[in-house]
Design an enzyme around this catalytic site. Structure first.
Site, PDB file in Angstrom:
ATOM      1  N   HIS A   1      36.844   4.418  11.214  1.00 48.54           N
ATOM      2  CA  HIS A   1      35.757   4.554  10.233  1.00 48.54           C
ATOM      3  C   HIS A   1      35.877   3.408   9.228  1.00 48.54           C
ATOM      4  O   HIS A   1      36.985   2.976   8.885  1.00 48.54           O
ATOM      5  CB  HIS A   1      35.868   5.909   9.525  1.00 48.54           C
ATOM      6  CG  HIS A   1      34.681   6.190   8.647  1.00 48.54           C
ATOM      7  ND1 HIS A   1      34.575   5.679   7.371  1.00 48.54           N
ATOM      8  CD2 HIS A   1      33.553   6.899   8.870  1.00 48.54           C
ATOM      9  CE1 HIS A   1      33.414   6.077   6.847  1.00 48.54           C
ATOM     10  NE2 HIS A   1      32.779   6.817   7.735  1.00 48.54           N
TER      11      HIS A   1
ATOM     12  N   GLU B   1      35.713   3.278   6.126  1.00 46.13           N
ATOM     13  CA  GLU B   1      36.569   3.540   4.961  1.00 46.13           C
ATOM     14  C   GLU B   1      38.041   3.390   5.332  1.00 46.13           C
ATOM     15  O   GLU B   1      38.853   2.948   4.520  1.00 46.13           O
ATOM     16  CB  GLU B   1      36.244   4.936   4.383  1.00 46.13           C
ATOM     17  CG  GLU B   1      34.912   4.900   3.648  1.00 46.13           C
ATOM     18  CD  GLU B   1      34.146   6.209   3.617  1.00 46.13           C
ATOM     19  OE1 GLU B   1      34.731   7.265   3.902  1.00 46.13           O
ATOM     20  OE2 GLU B   1      32.939   6.160   3.336  1.00 46.13           O
TER      21      GLU B   1
ATOM     22  N   GLY C   1      27.427  11.460   6.837  1.00 42.34           N
ATOM     23  CA  GLY C   1      28.389  11.648   5.752  1.00 42.34           C
ATOM     24  C   GLY C   1      27.817  12.567   4.684  1.00 42.34           C
ATOM     25  O   GLY C   1      27.779  13.781   4.843  1.00 42.34           O
ATOM     26  N   GLY C   2      27.313  11.984   3.621  1.00 44.83           N
ATOM     27  CA  GLY C   2      26.866  12.744   2.450  1.00 44.83           C
ATOM     28  C   GLY C   2      25.982  13.944   2.778  1.00 44.83           C
ATOM     29  O   GLY C   2      26.180  15.038   2.230  1.00 44.83           O
TER      30      GLY C   2
ATOM     31  N   ASN D   1      30.745  14.201   8.981  1.00 44.55           N
ATOM     32  CA  ASN D   1      32.019  13.697   8.444  1.00 44.55           C
ATOM     33  C   ASN D   1      32.129  14.145   6.987  1.00 44.55           C
ATOM     34  O   ASN D   1      31.471  13.578   6.114  1.00 44.55           O
ATOM     35  CB  ASN D   1      32.045  12.163   8.562  1.00 44.55           C
ATOM     36  CG  ASN D   1      33.286  11.561   7.921  1.00 44.55           C
ATOM     37  OD1 ASN D   1      34.233  12.274   7.581  1.00 44.55           O
ATOM     38  ND2 ASN D   1      33.276  10.248   7.748  1.00 44.55           N
ATOM     39  N   TRP D   2      32.956  15.156   6.773  1.00 40.21           N
ATOM     40  CA  TRP D   2      33.060  15.724   5.420  1.00 40.21           C
ATOM     41  C   TRP D   2      33.880  14.838   4.471  1.00 40.21           C
ATOM     42  O   TRP D   2      33.947  15.117   3.275  1.00 40.21           O
ATOM     43  CB  TRP D   2      33.705  17.115   5.480  1.00 40.21           C
ATOM     44  CG  TRP D   2      32.879  18.168   6.145  1.00 40.21           C
ATOM     45  CD1 TRP D   2      31.709  17.993   6.858  1.00 40.21           C
ATOM     46  CD2 TRP D   2      33.141  19.572   6.159  1.00 40.21           C
ATOM     47  NE1 TRP D   2      31.258  19.205   7.312  1.00 40.21           N
ATOM     48  CE2 TRP D   2      32.111  20.202   6.900  1.00 40.21           C
ATOM     49  CE3 TRP D   2      34.155  20.374   5.630  1.00 40.21           C
ATOM     50  CZ2 TRP D   2      32.064  21.581   7.120  1.00 40.21           C
ATOM     51  CZ3 TRP D   2      34.112  21.752   5.851  1.00 40.21           C
ATOM     52  CH2 TRP D   2      33.071  22.344   6.577  1.00 40.21           C
ATOM     53  N   LYS D   3      34.557  13.838   5.010  1.00 36.78           N
ATOM     54  CA  LYS D   3      35.425  12.969   4.199  1.00 36.78           C
ATOM     55  C   LYS D   3      36.393  13.825   3.359  1.00 36.78           C
ATOM     56  O   LYS D   3      36.843  14.864   3.829  1.00 36.78           O
ATOM     57  CB  LYS D   3      34.587  12.029   3.331  1.00 36.78           C
ATOM     58  CG  LYS D   3      33.526  11.289   4.161  1.00 36.78           C
ATOM     59  CD  LYS D   3      32.912  10.143   3.441  1.00 36.78           C
ATOM     60  CE  LYS D   3      31.770   9.574   4.275  1.00 36.78           C
ATOM     61  NZ  LYS D   3      31.270   8.318   3.773  1.00 36.78           N
TER      62      LYS D   3
ATOM     63  N   GLU E   1      28.047   2.000  12.572  1.00 34.71           N
ATOM     64  CA  GLU E   1      27.903   2.341  11.163  1.00 34.71           C
ATOM     65  C   GLU E   1      27.939   1.068  10.327  1.00 34.71           C
ATOM     66  O   GLU E   1      29.023   0.590   9.946  1.00 34.71           O
ATOM     67  CB  GLU E   1      29.042   3.257  10.726  1.00 34.71           C
ATOM     68  CG  GLU E   1      29.073   4.576  11.457  1.00 34.71           C
ATOM     69  CD  GLU E   1      29.660   5.654  10.566  1.00 34.71           C
ATOM     70  OE1 GLU E   1      28.941   6.598  10.247  1.00 34.71           O
ATOM     71  OE2 GLU E   1      30.814   5.518  10.160  1.00 34.71           O
TER      72      GLU E   1
ATOM     73  N   SER F   1      23.804   6.706   5.827  1.00 34.46           N
ATOM     74  CA  SER F   1      22.726   7.321   5.043  1.00 34.46           C
ATOM     75  C   SER F   1      21.677   8.020   5.906  1.00 34.46           C
ATOM     76  O   SER F   1      20.480   7.941   5.614  1.00 34.46           O
ATOM     77  CB  SER F   1      22.092   6.278   4.116  1.00 34.46           C
ATOM     78  OG  SER F   1      23.058   5.807   3.194  1.00 34.46           O
TER      79      SER F   1
ATOM     80  N   GLY G   1      26.906   5.615   2.601  1.00 29.57           N
ATOM     81  CA  GLY G   1      26.987   6.169   1.254  1.00 29.57           C
ATOM     82  C   GLY G   1      26.172   5.407   0.227  1.00 29.57           C
ATOM     83  O   GLY G   1      26.330   5.613  -0.970  1.00 29.57           O
TER      84      GLY G   1
HETATM   85  C1  PEP Z   1      29.896   8.128   7.201  1.00 33.68           C
HETATM   86  O1  PEP Z   1      30.760   8.322   6.363  1.00 33.68           O
HETATM   87  O2  PEP Z   1      30.225   8.036   8.388  1.00 33.68           O
HETATM   88  C2  PEP Z   1      28.512   8.024   6.764  1.00 33.68           C
HETATM   89  C3  PEP Z   1      27.629   7.623   7.619  1.00 33.68           C
HETATM   90  O3  PEP Z   1      28.245   8.356   5.457  1.00 33.68           O
HETATM   91  P1  PEP Z   1      26.787   8.515   4.783  1.00 33.68           P
HETATM   92  O4  PEP Z   1      25.948   9.352   5.715  1.00 33.68           O
HETATM   93  O5  PEP Z   1      27.038   9.191   3.479  1.00 33.68           O
HETATM   94  O6  PEP Z   1      26.218   7.144   4.644  1.00 33.68           O
END
Ligand code: PEP
Length: 252
Positions: free
Chosen positions: A95, A97, A234-235, A9-11, A167, A213, A173
């Site tokens: 998601h 966010e 994500g990150g 997920n590049w956000k 999640e 994470s 994040g």
């Molecule tokens: C996400 O945005 O779905 C996510 C899991 O982010 P991160 O890996 O940065 O925690």
């Protein structure tokens, strides 16, 4: 056992040239063996271009959200028809966010899941509790309610092709990952919930990803859990070597 599935997920990251570079490096870094599924969820602005880059490769495209209508007066929104048209296979829905920053409700996720399937998009349905909900022992109530809404108008056959992503909001994040045991506990709970609503055979095959994470050094221990079928990253997916290392760690 479902095939492992890793989604990046590049956000809201990457300009067009940066996106093409990252997608090409991921594409070329993956071996052609088909023992794992990989999808990238870039911003809307680059999906069409990445479709060209990824054509003929083993990497699929996902969108990060969508509106439920096929078209209409919804300024700023993107429809399932449009996502299908530019080459998306999947769409991430609900998601955290979207839920916590943009106020997306369970009802909205319910409508979007139906609309995605109506347009031959596979929904990746995100559920997860906040830290406060975990600390007040409401984790199971929250993920149960979110999952029930997301799958309410989805047939068993459609559910078997859909994807759930657990999640925990407190792990997204933050660098704070759920332990493999914490993830497994919720994933088992979700699989049982799906068995109740859509039947045992659906519960056996529906893919349940963990997100929060995920990094190269914790991916293997998370995927080793029997009910963790992959990762929503994500990150760590913004850097090709780290995303490829996560994929490698999750190979069966
Ligand atoms: C996400 O945005 O779905 C996510 C899991 O982010 P991160 O890996 O940065 O925690």
């Amino acid at each position: 056992m479902p095939r492992p599935f890793i989604v990046g997920n590049w956000k809201m990251h990457k300009t067009l040239s940066e996106a093409r570079d990252l997608a090409i490096t991921v594409r070329d870094g993956l071996s052609t063996s088909s023992d794992i599924d990989v999808a990238l969820a870039p911003p809307f602005t680059v999906i069409g271009s990445l479709h060209e880059v990824l054509k003929g490769s083993s990497v699929s495209l996902a969108a990060q959200t969508m509106h439920e209508a096929a078209k209409g007066a919804f300024t700023g929104e993107i429809s399932p028809l449009m996502l299908k048209d530019v080459g998306c296979t999947y769409v991430i829905l609900g998601h955290s966010e979207r839920r916590h920053i943009f106020g997306e409700t369970d009802q909205a996720v319910m409508k979007k899941a139906r609309a995605a399937l109506d347009h031959a998009l596979i929904p990746i349905l995100c559920v997860g509790e906040t830290l406060q909900e975990r600390e007040t022992s409401r984790t199971f109530d929250v993920v149960d309610r979110q999952t029930e809404h997301a799958l309410r108008h989805v047939t068993p056959e459609e559910a078997s092709r859909s994807v759930l992503a657990y999640e925990p909001v407190w792990a997204i994040g933050t660098g704070r990952t759920a332990s493999p045991e914490q993830a497994q506990e919720v994933h088992t709970f979700l699989r049982k919930a799906v068995a109740r609503s859509h039947g045992d055979s659906v519960a056996r095959v529906i893919r349940i990803l963990y997100g929060g994470s995920v990094k190269p050094d914790n991916a293997a221990s998370l995927i080793a859990e029997p009910d963790v079928d992959g990762a929503l990253v994500g990150g760590a997916c913004l850097d090709a070597p780290s995303f490829l290392a996560i994929v490698a760690a999750c190979r069966p």
